[in-house]
Design a protein around this motif. Structure first.
Motif, PDB file in Angstrom:
ATOM      1  N   SER A  86      49.501 -27.447  20.522  1.00  0.00           N
ATOM      2  CA  SER A  86      48.864 -26.432  21.351  1.00  0.00           C
ATOM      3  C   SER A  86      47.895 -25.583  20.532  1.00  0.00           C
ATOM      4  O   SER A  86      46.773 -25.288  20.976  1.00  0.00           O
ATOM      5  CB  SER A  86      49.937 -25.542  21.994  1.00  0.00           C
ATOM      6  N   ALA A  87      48.311 -25.203  19.308  1.00  0.00           N
ATOM      7  CA  ALA A  87      47.436 -24.410  18.444  1.00  0.00           C
ATOM      8  C   ALA A  87      46.194 -25.200  18.042  1.00  0.00           C
ATOM      9  O   ALA A  87      45.076 -24.666  18.030  1.00  0.00           O
ATOM     10  CB  ALA A  87      48.191 -23.958  17.201  1.00  0.00           C
ATOM     11  N   LEU A  88      46.377 -26.470  17.716  1.00  0.00           N
ATOM     12  CA  LEU A  88      45.248 -27.313  17.314  1.00  0.00           C
ATOM     13  C   LEU A  88      44.248 -27.523  18.451  1.00  0.00           C
ATOM     14  O   LEU A  88      43.058 -27.710  18.217  1.00  0.00           O
ATOM     15  CB  LEU A  88      45.757 -28.673  16.827  1.00  0.00           C
ATOM     16  N   LYS A  89      44.731 -27.443  19.673  1.00  0.00           N
ATOM     17  CA  LYS A  89      43.854 -27.647  20.824  1.00  0.00           C
ATOM     18  C   LYS A  89      43.201 -26.356  21.317  1.00  0.00           C
ATOM     19  O   LYS A  89      42.058 -26.373  21.777  1.00  0.00           O
ATOM     20  CB  LYS A  89      44.644 -28.266  21.982  1.00  0.00           C
ATOM     21  N   HIS A  90      43.939 -25.225  21.206  1.00  0.00           N
ATOM     22  CA  HIS A  90      43.499 -24.033  21.928  1.00  0.00           C
ATOM     23  C   HIS A  90      43.259 -22.787  21.079  1.00  0.00           C
ATOM     24  O   HIS A  90      42.552 -21.886  21.524  1.00  0.00           O
ATOM     25  CB  HIS A  90      44.528 -23.693  23.013  1.00  0.00           C
ATOM     26  N   ASP A  91      43.857 -22.705  19.884  1.00  0.00           N
ATOM     27  CA  ASP A  91      43.720 -21.508  19.058  1.00  0.00           C
ATOM     28  C   ASP A  91      42.454 -21.641  18.199  1.00  0.00           C
ATOM     29  O   ASP A  91      42.428 -22.418  17.240  1.00  0.00           O
ATOM     30  CB  ASP A  91      44.959 -21.341  18.175  1.00  0.00           C
ATOM     31  N   GLN A  92      41.433 -20.868  18.549  1.00  0.00           N
ATOM     32  CA  GLN A  92      40.138 -21.044  17.892  1.00  0.00           C
ATOM     33  C   GLN A  92      40.168 -20.697  16.398  1.00  0.00           C
ATOM     34  O   GLN A  92      39.517 -21.360  15.586  1.00  0.00           O
ATOM     35  CB  GLN A  92      39.072 -20.196  18.607  1.00  0.00           C
ATOM     36  N   LYS A  93      40.944 -19.686  16.011  1.00  0.00           N
ATOM     37  CA  LYS A  93      41.039 -19.348  14.587  1.00  0.00           C
ATOM     38  C   LYS A  93      41.735 -20.468  13.821  1.00  0.00           C
ATOM     39  O   LYS A  93      41.338 -20.818  12.706  1.00  0.00           O
ATOM     40  CB  LYS A  93      41.798 -18.026  14.417  1.00  0.00           C
ATOM     41  N   TYR A  94      42.756 -21.017  14.428  1.00  0.00           N
ATOM     42  CA  TYR A  94      43.493 -22.128  13.826  1.00  0.00           C
ATOM     43  C   TYR A  94      42.580 -23.336  13.674  1.00  0.00           C
ATOM     44  O   TYR A  94      42.516 -23.962  12.607  1.00  0.00           O
ATOM     45  CB  TYR A  94      44.681 -22.454  14.735  1.00  0.00           C
ATOM     46  N   ARG A  95      41.853 -23.655  14.731  1.00  0.00           N
ATOM     47  CA  ARG A  95      40.929 -24.797  14.717  1.00  0.00           C
ATOM     48  C   ARG A  95      39.835 -24.602  13.671  1.00  0.00           C
ATOM     49  O   ARG A  95      39.468 -25.541  12.964  1.00  0.00           O
ATOM     50  CB  ARG A  95      40.320 -24.976  16.103  1.00  0.00           C
ATOM     51  N   GLN A  96      39.323 -23.387  13.583  1.00  0.00           N
ATOM     52  CA  GLN A  96      38.245 -23.111  12.631  1.00  0.00           C
ATOM     53  C   GLN A  96      38.724 -23.294  11.198  1.00  0.00           C
ATOM     54  O   GLN A  96      37.988 -23.825  10.350  1.00  0.00           O
ATOM     55  CB  GLN A  96      37.723 -21.687  12.848  1.00  0.00           C
ATOM     56  N   ALA A  97      39.944 -22.858  10.910  1.00  0.00           N
ATOM     57  CA  ALA A  97      40.487 -23.021   9.562  1.00  0.00           C
ATOM     58  C   ALA A  97      40.600 -24.496   9.200  1.00  0.00           C
ATOM     59  O   ALA A  97      40.274 -24.902   8.079  1.00  0.00           O
ATOM     60  CB  ALA A  97      41.852 -22.346   9.469  1.00  0.00           C
ATOM     61  N   VAL A  98      41.056 -25.316  10.143  1.00  0.00           N
ATOM     62  CA  VAL A  98      41.182 -26.758   9.892  1.00  0.00           C
ATOM     63  C   VAL A  98      39.805 -27.384   9.686  1.00  0.00           C
ATOM     64  O   VAL A  98      39.628 -28.239   8.816  1.00  0.00           O
ATOM     65  CB  VAL A  98      41.941 -27.439  11.046  1.00  0.00           C
ATOM     66  N   ARG A  99      38.835 -26.945  10.457  1.00  0.00           N
ATOM     67  CA  ARG A  99      37.467 -27.488  10.327  1.00  0.00           C
ATOM     68  C   ARG A  99      36.914 -27.300   8.917  1.00  0.00           C
ATOM     69  O   ARG A  99      36.146 -28.121   8.434  1.00  0.00           O
ATOM     70  CB  ARG A  99      36.527 -26.804  11.326  1.00  0.00           C
ATOM     71  N   HIS A 100      37.282 -26.205   8.273  1.00  0.00           N
ATOM     72  CA  HIS A 100      36.717 -25.890   6.959  1.00  0.00           C
ATOM     73  C   HIS A 100      37.591 -26.395   5.804  1.00  0.00           C
ATOM     74  O   HIS A 100      37.302 -26.101   4.642  1.00  0.00           O
ATOM     75  CB  HIS A 100      36.518 -24.380   6.833  1.00  0.00           C
ATOM     76  N   ALA A 101      38.618 -27.160   6.105  1.00  0.00           N
ATOM     77  CA  ALA A 101      39.519 -27.651   5.052  1.00  0.00           C
ATOM     78  C   ALA A 101      38.879 -28.782   4.257  1.00  0.00           C
ATOM     79  O   ALA A 101      38.188 -29.641   4.810  1.00  0.00           O
ATOM     80  CB  ALA A 101      40.823 -28.140   5.675  1.00  0.00           C
TER      81      ALA A 101
END
Length: 252
Positions: A86-101
Motif C-alpha cells: 500500500s505504501a509503495l503504491k500510494h505514499d508519495q514520500k515513500y515512493r519518492q525515496a525509493v525512486r532516488h535509491a
C-alpha cells in the motif's frame, strides 16, 4: 550593445562553470541505500525505547557505515506485505525515496508468517501433527509469496536499483520447541523465496537473496534477543555482513 553582449557572455560562462561544478559534485556524491521492511531492519528492541525511530544499530545503518553510503531506513515495525505494498503504491514520500535509491534492501513477510504460525497454534490445540498441517495451510492461504512478488514488482516500477531481499532466519532459541519447527519449515519457505527471486530475475534484473537463515544457523543465543524474536546487536551485525556481501556483487 557591446557592453550588454559582454555581460551576457560573462553570465553564461559563470552559469556553465557552476553547472559543471554541480555535476562534478553529484558524480562524487555518496550512493544511497533505502531499506524497506518490518521490525528487523527497524532494529526493534535494541534499546530501552526505540518506538519513535529506527535504531542506529540496525543493519541498514551498519551497511551504510561499512560501504560509505547514505541510508534511508523506511522500515516500520509490525508491517506486513499488504501494508508495504500500500505504501509503495500510494505514499508519495515513500515512493519518492525509493525512486532516488541507488540500492534497496527488502525484509518483508515475517509478520505474515508469524500470523500464520499463531493461527496454526490456535487451530491445532496442541496437536503437533495438526500444527504442521495447519501451519502449511495458513502459509498457503496467506499468499505471502505472491505478495512479496507484488512488492518487488512495485519497487521495480519505481527504480532499477539493485534489490537485496533477506530470507527468513530461525527466530526461536535452540531450547524452544518452536526451534525444531523452524528447522523443519523454514528451509522450504526460503527455497520458495529463492525460486521466486530467480523467476523475477528473468523479467527484472539485479535482485538477489541475502541468506539470513544460514548466517544465523543455530546461534540464536548470540544473534536473537532472549525471550524475543528480534536480532541482537550481534545479529544485526551479521545481517549487515551478509547484506553487504550480496550488495558487493552489484558494486563491482
Amino acid at each position: 550593445m557591446r557592453t550588454l553582449f559582454k555581460s551576457f557572455t560573462l553570465l553564461l560562462i559563470i552559469t556553465l562553470l557552476s553547472a559543471t561544478t554541480a555535476f562534478a559534485k553529484d558524480d562524487h556524491a555518496k550512493k544511497s541505500l533505502v531499506s524497506l521492511g518490518d521490525s528487523i531492519p527497524y532494529g526493534y528492541n535494541l534499546g530501552n525505547n526505540n518506538n519513535a525511530s529506527p535504531s542506529k544499530h540496525a543493519f541498514p545503518y551498519l551497511i551504510g557505515e561499512d560501504a560509505d553510503m547514505r541510508v534511508r531506513n523506511l522500515a516500520v515495525s509490525g508491517w506486513t506485505t499488504d501494508q508495504m505494498l500500500s505504501a509503495l503504491k500510494h505514499d508519495q514520500k515513500y515512493r519518492q525515496a525509493v525512486r532516488h535509491a541507488d540500492y534497496v534492501t527488502l525484509t518483508i513477510g515475517n509478520n505474515d508468517l508469524l500470523q500464520a504460525l499463531a493461527k496454526a497454534g490456535e487451530l491445532s490445540e496442541g496437536d503437533q501433527n495438526l500444527f504442521l498441517y495447519h501451519l502449511n495451510d495458513q502459509i498457503e492461504k496467506s499468499g505471502v509469496f505472491g505478495k512479496i512478488t507484488a512488492n518487488i514488482v512495485q519497487i521495480r516500477s519505481l527504480t532499477d536499483a539493485p534489490i537485496v531481499v533477506y530470507n527468513v532466519y530461525n527466530p526461536f532459541q535452540v531450547n524452544d520447541p518452536l526451534h525444531q519447527t523452524g528447522l523443519f519449515v523454514l528451509p522450504g519457505i526460503n527455497e520458495q523465496l529463492d525460486l521466486l527471486i530467480a523467476s523475477l530475475n528473468f523479467h527484472y534484473k539485479n535482485i538477489a537473496i541475502a541468506d539470513a537463515f544460514n548466517a544465523f544457523g543455530t546461534n540464536q543465543a548470540q544473534y536473537v534477543i532472549a525471550g524475543d524474536i528480534h536480532p541482537t546487536v550481534d545479529g544485526q551485525r551479521k545481517l549487515a555482513e551478509v547484506g553487504l556481501e550480496t550488495l558487493n556483487h552489484f558494486m563491482k
